[in-house]
Design an enzyme around this catalytic site. Structure first.
Site, PDB file in Angstrom:
ATOM      1  N   GLU A   1      -8.635  37.804  31.364  1.00  0.00           N
ATOM      2  CA  GLU A   1      -8.796  36.606  30.526  1.00  0.00           C
ATOM      3  C   GLU A   1      -7.778  36.777  29.412  1.00  0.00           C
ATOM      4  OE1 GLU A   1     -11.172  34.304  31.328  1.00  0.00           O
ATOM      5  OE2 GLU A   1     -11.841  35.569  32.975  1.00  0.00           O
TER       6      GLU A   1
ATOM      7  N   CYS B   1     -10.721  32.405  22.388  1.00  0.00           N
ATOM      8  CA  CYS B   1      -9.827  32.165  23.527  1.00  0.00           C
ATOM      9  C   CYS B   1      -9.911  30.720  23.992  1.00  0.00           C
ATOM     10  CB  CYS B   1     -10.191  33.108  24.662  1.00  0.00           C
ATOM     11  SG  CYS B   1     -11.941  33.078  25.052  1.00  0.00           S
TER      12      CYS B   1
END
Ligand code: NAP
Length: 518
Positions: free
Chosen positions: A254, A293
């Site tokens: 990620e 994120c």
């Protein structure tokens, strides 16, 4: 506070110590004592002790462990909120991290009980007949890997990052070796202390490494898994380790993500959808000081609404009080540290070659209850890019702070092209009350995004919002976002399990399927 690793069932001090400073005051809050650990032995302990203990349990028994753990941490979470202040997190920010992690454990526990059998293995699909006489057939089975799951986490979610990766791995039956990012490791360390003290997990199921991973990657095998969250640079470096290719070690990442919010043409300034868009963009810029994120980095609006959108965002952002996150009324704390502030301001500098700042002044802004020089404070910074189709940096440079760029588009095709210029993102949100517009956008940008949120007046109240990954839904995204899928209901267990085809007579396959059922 000296942070130690929890390995092979013990707390161990490393040979080096690194000072960790408060994001708010710059004072030392902890010493990370890492280095010098025997990584081969740690992995072996996970495989031999943790793996054996977990694989002796059924999916339901492992789900019950997750539930007990969630309850245990939930009863003690106040301590984690308090520690989080020094990372720059407000109480609300800390709740997203702490309660988000606990919630993920609860969801995996509940789904594990409801959606998985009370057995140790899974069947995938029905038997596949392979001979005319019916004496030979095939059946897919799914079994837990016999290795260790190595989890490397980013600084922004010390609790959620640890727990959201832990839940699917343990449910699958694979032990975990987790490494927090050093700059917020004291929060993850407190969580790990709780988990170890609870003695809920079987021996070897979870180990915790403070500081560098040393030669850990040299000892990985085809049965181990690496799940990484962090920057694209580190991710690529780890992926290039020769053992990763030689052993075909599974790697999930990620990474950076230039997430978009799209205001649709029907959402005029007097509609609820326009207001929802403004609210969400401002929220995503300021929650956790934009260090998420999933935060909105690009706000796409019809060209004729640019002024209205910037005006409304300015008004909203002006109300955000920046300062010491412990103080009542402060909505946004500092970034995690001075290095991160340098990094973010450097990235804003790069964005300014293609966009102008239309709200916020990083040189001059009020900071409540703290010193703007010693704390890592940055105000919300809104930029406007006038030529987004020609621009490259606004679609590629992730300023990991309270930073977002507004850009205009002309027609849905252009909105789709701009959203996809992120080259793969975790999430995009769309603000429209027109289902056909939503459908065009969804199918235009779907393959570039891991999650799509459609926000309108009908769902606004219950909506979990643009920035919140949900345990039952995909968290991950293609391309720049890393290509991973670390959450997504029971399918995310596949990362930790092997699917194999078994061929044989109906009686043999009957034995196999019977054992899978428990
Ligand atoms: P980072 O510098 O890449 O660090 C991430 C993790 O990797 C940390 O635990 C770090 O440990 C570790 N690490 C660094 N070098 C390593 C090495 N050679 N071997 C093993 N581990 C190593 O990233 P960050 O600054 O913490 O995080 C910010 C970035 O993460 C942002 O770009 C953001 O987009 C991304 N992020 C993505 C997601 C997502 O879900 N897509 C979520 C959060 C953050 P140390 O701290 O000890 O160096």
């Amino acid at each position: 506070m000296i942070l130690e690793s929890f390995v092979q069932g013990q707390w161990v001090r490393g040979k080096d110590a690194v000072e960790i400073r408060s994001a708010v005051t710059g004072e030392v809050v902890a010493q990370a004592s890492g280095g010098g650990l025997d990584m081969g032995a740690i992995l072996e302990h996970a495989r031999a002790v943790g793996g054996g203990n977990l694989r002796r349990l059924t999916f339901h028994q492992r789900a019950d462990l997750l539930k007990k753990l969630a309850q245990y941490v939930n009863d003690r979470k106040e301590q984690l909120y308090k520690l989080s202040f020094a990372t720059g997190a407000t109480r609300t920010d800390a709740m997203i991290d702490v309660d988000g992690g606990i919630g993920t454990l609860f969801v995996y526990a509940s789904k594990g009980r409801k959606e998985l059998p009370d057995g140790k293995f899974l069947l995938d699909g029905a038997a596949e007949p392979l001979g005319k006489a019916g004496t030979f057939a095939g059946q897919h089975i799914v079994t837990p890997l016999h290795g260790a799951a190595v989890h490397i986490n980013a600084f922004n979610f010390p609790c959620w990052g640890l727990l959201e990766k832990l839940a699917p791995a343990l449910l699958a039956g694979v032990p975990v070796v987790t490494k927090p990012a050093t700059v917020t490791a004291y929060v993850a360390h407190a969580l790990m202390r709780m988990i170890a003290e609870s003695a809920i997990l079987p021996a070897g199921a979870l180990q915790f490494i403070v500081g560098p991973t040393g030669d850990l990657f040299d000892h990985l095998t085809c049965q181990d898994v690496v799940s990484f969250t962090g920057s694209a640079d580190t991710s690529q470096k780890l992926q290039r380790h020769p053992v990763m290719a030689r052993e075909s070690v599974r790697f999930g990442a990620e990474r950076d993500s230039l997430n978009a919010a799209i205001l649709a043409p029907d959402a005029a300034p007097d509609t609820p959808e326009f207001n929802l868009f403004v609210k969400e963009v401002a929220k995503e810029m300021t929650v956790k000081a934009g260090q998420k994120c999933t935060a909105i980095r690009r706000a796409l609006v019809p060209a004729n609404r640019v002024d209205a959108a910037i005006g409304a965002l300015r008004e909203r952002l002006a109300k955000v009080k920046v300062g010491n996150p412990e103080l009542e009324g402060v909505r946004m704390g500092p970034l995690v540290g001075l290095e991160q502030r340098r990094d973010v301001l450097g990235h804003v500098g790069a964005l300014r070659s293609e966009a102008e700042i239309v709200c916020g002044d990083a040189e001059n802004f009020p900071v409540e209850g703290a010193d703007s020089k010693t704390g890592a404070f940055v105000p919300p910074l809104l930029l406007y890019c006038a030529a987004p189709l020609r621009a490259t940096k606004v679609h590629a440079v992730e300023a990991f702070g309270p930073v977002c760029t507004v850009m205009g588009y002309d027609g849905l095709e252009e909105a789709i092209a701009l959203a996809n210029r992120g080259d793969g993102s975790l999430v995009a949100s769309v603000y429209t009350h027109a289902p056909e517009v939503a459908a065009d956008l969804v199918f235009g940008i779907g393959s570039f995004h891991g999650r799509l949120v459609l926000i309108d007046r009908d769902c606004a109240e219950e909506s979990t919002g643009h920035g919140s990954p949900m345990p039952g839904l995909i968290h991950g995204g293609p391309g720049r976002a890393g290509g991973g899928e670390e959450l997504g209901g029971m399918r995310s267990l596949a990362h930790y399990m092997q699917r194999s085809a078994v061929q044989g007579s109906p009686a043999m396959l009957g034995g196999v399927t019977g054992k899978a059922a428990g």
